[in-house]
Enzyme design. Structure first.
Site, PDB file in Angstrom:
ATOM      1  N   LYS A 115     -23.779  71.240  93.614  1.00  0.00           N
ATOM      2  CA  LYS A 115     -22.464  72.082  93.085  1.00  0.00           C
ATOM      3  C   LYS A 115     -22.839  73.115  92.252  1.00  0.00           C
ATOM      4  CE  LYS A 115     -21.842  67.153  90.959  1.00  0.00           C
ATOM      5  NZ  LYS A 115     -22.343  66.618  90.167  1.00  0.00           N
ATOM      6  N   ALA A 157     -29.769  62.380  88.132  1.00  0.00           N
ATOM      7  CA  ALA A 157     -30.927  62.246  89.113  1.00  0.00           C
ATOM      8  C   ALA A 157     -31.459  60.621  89.306  1.00  0.00           C
ATOM      9  CB  ALA A 157     -31.536  62.907  89.919  1.00  0.00           C
ATOM     10  N   LYS A 167     -17.834  72.344  85.887  1.00  0.00           N
ATOM     11  CA  LYS A 167     -18.647  71.351  84.598  1.00  0.00           C
ATOM     12  C   LYS A 167     -18.858  72.019  83.778  1.00  0.00           C
ATOM     13  CE  LYS A 167     -21.805  68.760  86.790  1.00  0.00           C
ATOM     14  NZ  LYS A 167     -22.850  68.542  86.023  1.00  0.00           N
ATOM     15  N   ASP A 177     -17.621  63.454  85.017  1.00  0.00           N
ATOM     16  CA  ASP A 177     -18.579  64.582  85.256  1.00  0.00           C
ATOM     17  C   ASP A 177     -19.238  65.277  84.780  1.00  0.00           C
ATOM     18  OD1 ASP A 177     -21.256  65.282  86.792  1.00  0.00           O
ATOM     19  OD2 ASP A 177     -19.982  66.552  87.861  1.00  0.00           O
ATOM     20  N   THR A 223     -21.819  65.541  81.560  1.00  0.00           N
ATOM     21  CA  THR A 223     -23.352  66.717  81.385  1.00  0.00           C
ATOM     22  C   THR A 223     -23.252  67.345  79.821  1.00  0.00           C
ATOM     23  OG1 THR A 223     -22.021  66.771  83.904  1.00  0.00           O
ATOM     24  CG2 THR A 223     -23.415  68.831  82.884  1.00  0.00           C
ATOM     25  N   SER A 249     -29.198  66.814  80.550  1.00  0.00           N
ATOM     26  CA  SER A 249     -28.288  67.284  81.089  1.00  0.00           C
ATOM     27  C   SER A 249     -28.620  68.903  80.849  1.00  0.00           C
ATOM     28  CB  SER A 249     -26.771  67.813  80.174  1.00  0.00           C
ATOM     29  OG  SER A 249     -26.574  69.000  80.494  1.00  0.00           O
ATOM     30  N   ARG A 250     -29.317  69.850  82.738  1.00  0.00           N
ATOM     31  CA  ARG A 250     -30.619  70.724  81.778  1.00  0.00           C
ATOM     32  C   ARG A 250     -28.996  71.986  81.664  1.00  0.00           C
ATOM     33  NH1 ARG A 250     -30.551  70.263  88.467  1.00  0.00           N
ATOM     34  NH2 ARG A 250     -28.927  69.310  87.779  1.00  0.00           N
ATOM     35  N   ASN A 251     -27.371  72.027  81.903  1.00  0.00           N
ATOM     36  CA  ASN A 251     -26.689  73.092  81.258  1.00  0.00           C
ATOM     37  C   ASN A 251     -26.730  72.500  79.409  1.00  0.00           C
ATOM     38  OD1 ASN A 251     -26.205  75.014  84.028  1.00  0.00           O
ATOM     39  ND2 ASN A 251     -25.830  72.293  84.769  1.00  0.00           N
ATOM     40  N   VAL A 294     -33.042  73.723  88.427  1.00  0.00           N
ATOM     41  CA  VAL A 294     -31.979  74.906  88.221  1.00  0.00           C
ATOM     42  C   VAL A 294     -31.230  74.433  87.359  1.00  0.00           C
ATOM     43  CG1 VAL A 294     -30.482  75.986  89.231  1.00  0.00           C
ATOM     44  CG2 VAL A 294     -33.476  75.746  90.656  1.00  0.00           C
ATOM     45  N   GLU A 302     -27.510  75.111  86.714  1.00  0.00           N
ATOM     46  CA  GLU A 302     -26.259  76.135  88.029  1.00  0.00           C
ATOM     47  C   GLU A 302     -25.588  76.348  87.324  1.00  0.00           C
ATOM     48  OE1 GLU A 302     -26.355  76.408  90.634  1.00  0.00           O
ATOM     49  OE2 GLU A 302     -27.782  74.654  92.392  1.00  0.00           O
TER      50      GLU A 302
END
Length: 335
Positions: free
Chosen positions: A109, A142, A193, A246, A250, A256-258, A281, A283
């Site tokens: 993404k 994941a 997103k 999504d 997120t 959620s990494r972001n 990462v 994104e």
């Protein structure tokens, strides 16, 4: 489903490993590629990815390797799950070894810096448009997919037969796939997103309340929809799994990494320090400038993305960005 179908997964991060584990559990022979030979040997020995999913055991059909040519050779379906900034180089290296008739599945993404291409466009560029390309997107952490927790995704392509093939080969007791022909809408939803999730983390860290989070998600969806439609996407796609679904996950999920980046920014940590402390990462950090450039190219205003760019660059504090968003000129909701 044909159990003998050989599938390649290019990218041994969290998402690639999770998809490989899922596909292996269905009986597919899976070749999982990662660029680090030491890590791939360790994954092969441990039958687990110690960096990204240490508690998930890989099924016997999954074979880790650092040989990209061997990974894609003889595979009918090739999943690309590498970070957006590295996708072009990896696909360029893999392209000479991809069998005729193989279906390419983009599980990345983002938007490419410079070209502003979506990931499916990068795949098409580097493979001479000789393969059907399917975009796989939707609300999916994941770790939850790897642990066989129920998940629903979208498989999007201009080729209906390729969509059907991916639905048939990837579906399982805990993974359901819906088909779509709106590649643009699915990819723009998946890319933007992540930007809104950074903003959601900021809102949470500043303790601005549930009202603010709800408003941010709703207006974020409007922002994403404007850009998708300007590129030819369909508004109804953004109300589905690859858009709203999504986005909600997120912006609100603890994995959620972001969102994590936004929370840390709200706590006053500089971006380089945050990114240096992360193994995965986020994104949205890279996508923000590309999205703004694409919006400028298409004449689409992206106010949330614009304020996040100011925060990420250090030109504004998170509090200043929130105030500036709230004090923008008011207008009709559907404008």
């Amino acid at each position: 489903m044909t159990a003998r179908t050989r599938i390649a997964v290019v990218g041994a991060g969290g998402w690639g490993t999770a998809l490989a584990a899922h596909l292996g559990s269905l009986g597919h022979p899976v070749s999982l590629w990662g660029r680090d030979p030491v890590l791939m040997r360790e994954i092969a020995e441990r039958r687990a990815n110690p960096t990204y999913l240490p508690d998930v055991t890989l099924p016997p059909p999954v074979q880790p390797t650092a040989r990209l040519d061997q990974t894609v050779a003889d595979s009918s379906h090739i999943v690309i799950a590498v970070p957006s900034h590295g996708l072009r180089a990896v696909v360029r290296a893999a392209a000479p070894h991809i069998p005729a008739g193989a279906i390419l599945i983009s599980a990345t993404k983002g938007l490419e810096g410079g070209t502003l291409h979506r990931m499916s466009e990068v795949l098409a560029d580097e493979t001479g448009r000789r393969h059907a390309i399917v975009v796989l997107s939707g609300p999916s952490f994941a770790a939850e997919v790897a642990r066989q927790q129920p998940t629903a995704l979208v498989a999007a392509s201009s080729d209906p037969a390729a969509v059907q093939s991916v639905q048939d080969e990837f579906r399982g007791p805990f993974l359901r796939l819906y088909g779509s022909s709106d590649v643009v809408g699915v990819e723009i939803g998946g890319a933007l997103k992540n930007i809104i999730a950074i903003a959601a983390g900021v809102v949470e860290s500043l303790s601005l309340g549930n009202n603010a989070v709800a408003a941010l998600i709703t207006r974020g969806l409007a922002e994403i929809s404007r850009l998708a439609c300007a590129q030819g996407g369909q508004r109804e796609t953004l109300a589905g799994l690859s858009g709203l679904g999504d986005l909600v996950l997120t912006c609100t999920g603890a994995l959620s990494r972001n969102r994590h980046v936004g929370i840390e920014l709200g706590h006053g940590r500089p971006l380089p320090e945050i990114l240096a402390s992360m193994r995965t990462v986020a994104e949205g950090v890279r996508t923000t400038d590309a999205a703004l450039a694409l919006g400028a190219q298409l004449g689409v205003e992206l106010p949330i993305a614009a304020q996040m760019a100011e925060v990420l660059s250090g030109r504004k504090t998170p509090k200043e960005a929130v105030v500036d968003l709230m004090l923008r000129p008011q207008k009709g909701e559907m404008q």
